[in-house]
Write an enzyme that holds these catalytic residues in place. Structure first.
Site, short mmCIF file in Angstrom:
data_model
loop_
_atom_site.label_atom_id
_atom_site.label_comp_id
_atom_site.label_asym_id
_atom_site.label_seq_id
_atom_site.Cartn_x
_atom_site.Cartn_y
_atom_site.Cartn_z
N PRO A 1 0.84 -1.19 0.04
CA PRO A 1 -0.05 0.00 0.01
C PRO A 1 0.69 1.34 0.10
CG PRO A 1 -0.08 -0.78 2.18
CD PRO A 1 0.92 -1.84 1.35
N LYS B 1 6.43 2.35 2.73
CA LYS B 1 7.77 2.56 2.28
C LYS B 1 8.03 3.44 1.07
CE LYS B 1 8.61 -2.12 4.24
NZ LYS B 1 7.17 -2.32 4.50
N CYS C 1 7.72 -9.44 5.88
CA CYS C 1 7.23 -9.25 7.34
C CYS C 1 6.86 -10.65 7.82
CB CYS C 1 5.96 -8.30 7.16
SG CYS C 1 4.70 -8.96 6.10
#
Length: 450
Positions: free
Chosen positions: A262, A265, A378
């Site tokens: 989304p 970063k 992640c």
């Protein structure tokens, strides 16, 4: 005596929130649909539009609490049910979970939790016959539930056995238990600010973390918080904010974010002055990134494409930097996305690690000599982190590791591996208030192309 007025179920305060919670639970546990898909976007539950903000917050908290405590709830209910949870009526199962979660962990009067769960099954044709059972079991839960939890005293009940076994094998039993405890707590709201973190920590009644993120316990709609509409900050876990900083000074450099949406970063890189190209295969997710960038008044070239097949556009000489935030099992985000624990299976690892390998090979090809590659996931699974980078270094003599220094991560040496990679765990960054502690589980490595 005046006649009793019959109250339609739809008139009972709070019942709609619980009915939608039951639908969404059924979506996760039986139809393998993610919470994000059911809460936002085109495929979101249609009933959400008519829910008041207060009921929407209650519904979200109900679903999250149940998924966070699903193993413990299963243990308690199995002790209170002679024949187990009914399998022929999903609404009866949901009603028991919703009632028990409120009784055991939420600030809801026991009688209200029982009554609304009974109404929930009464309004469903297949489940209505279990109304008496739900009533009796939840009344027992109010009396006996907490002692049944104390009897086991194990947070590891709420981690799927296959996942717990992996964590014990890789991190050791003590750390695995610490991770399980950390993901049992409802997390704080972390944000990345454009500037002046201390000021925003004050305005949002939070605190500034050593890494520069702002952490707050404010509840309610994020879009209503000060500074959101003005584009002064965006929501991003403190661990997720670290990989983009590993490029160092990016002002004027060409950086590609290969799996951008989304866009947290991507926004960091653009805010730091990079000329960013954001690539993502999902038009829907890229539309959200475009909306976020408009709110933040940031610029990037947006490309909807499969990153493994993208040729690099008009840049034939290679890019200064490539960020690969690769699709993964996301087991490091269970504290924020508790559905992940019950949607993922160990069998998912094979296809994901193969994709991660292809993305790394593409990144090396797109990188100019002397350029920097930052790879992150992640995930808490070593196949998607440490082992992926080991395999790349063995196969690609043109790249070498550039170890991360503790000074680059606010002196938090405990989040660095002996090889100099980043490895955050949910139990890192402890706090006396568990809601203000913890990080998402992230792995990141920095490589240089020679």
């Amino acid at each position: 005596m005046p006649p009793q007025r019959f109250v339609m179920p739809s008139e009972v305060p709070g019942l709609s929130a619980r009915r939608i919670a039951a639908d969404i639970l059924d979506g996760v546990l039986h139809k393998h649909r993610t919470l994000d898909d059911q809460l936002d976007g085109a495929a979101a539950h249609p009933g959400l539009k008519s829910l008041a903000d207060r009921d929407r917050a209650l519904m979200r908290r109900l679903v999250a609490t149940i998924l966070r405590r699903l193993g413990t709830l299963g243990h308690v209910l199995s002790r209170l049910l002679d024949r187990g949870i009914p399998t022929d009526a999903p609404r009866a199962q949901s009603a028991l979970l919703i009632g028990a979660a409120q009784i055991l962990w939420m600030d809801v009067p026991d009688h209200a939790a029982v009554d609304l769960s009974v109404r929930l099954v009464q309004s469903d044709r297949r489940a209505a016959k279990y109304a008496g059972l739900v009533n009796a079991v939840l009344r027992r839960c109010a009396r006996e539930g907490q002692p049944l939890i104390d009897e086991v005293k194990s947070q590891t009940l709420d981690v799927p056995p296959w996942l717990l076994a992996r964590w014990i094998a890789y991190y050791g039993e003590t750390v695995a238990r610490d991770i399980a405890l950390a993901i049992s707590h409802e997390p704080s709201l972390d944000i990345t600010v454009k500037s002046d973190a201390a000021q925003w920590a004050s305005r949002l009644h939070g605190e500034t973390l050593p890494t520069g993120s702002v952490r707050t316990l404010l509840q309610g709609s994020v879009t209503m918080l000060p500074g959101f509409a003005e584009g002064q900050w965006w929501v991003q876990d403190a661990a997720a904010a670290l990989p983009a900083r590993l490029f160092g000074d990016v002002a004027g450099k060409t950086i590609v974010d290969l799996c951008a949406a989304p866009g947290g970063k991507t926004a960091q890189l653009a805010q730091a002055g990079a000329r960013v190209t954001a690539v993502d295969r999902s038009p829907h997710r890229m539309a959200r990134l475009r909306d976020n960038f408009a709110r933040l008044a940031l610029q990037a070239e947006l490309v909807v494409a499969d990153a493994t097949e993208w040729a690099g556009g008009n840049n034939s000489g290679g890019f200064d930097g490539i960020l690969v935030d690769a699709p993964c099992t996301s087991t490091g985000t269970i504290r924020r996305h508790p559905d992940v624990a019950w949607l993922r299976q160990e069998a998912d690892l094979g296809a994901l690690t193969a994709l991660q390998g292809r993305l790394l090979q593409k990144a090396v090809a797109l990188l100019k000599p002397g350029g920097t590659l930052v790879y992150c996931t992640c995930s808490l699974e070593p196949e998607e982190g440490e082992q992926a980078i080991s395999a790349l270094l063995s196969a690609e003599p043109a790249v070498r590791r550039a170890p991360i220094d503790a000074g680059e991560v606010a002196g938090l040496s405990e989040i660095l591996t002996v090889e100099g990679d980043l490895r955050t765990l949910p139990c890192h960054l402890p706090h006396q208030d568990p809601r203000l502690g913890g990080l998402d589980g992230f792995y990141a490595a920095r490589l240089i192309k020679s």
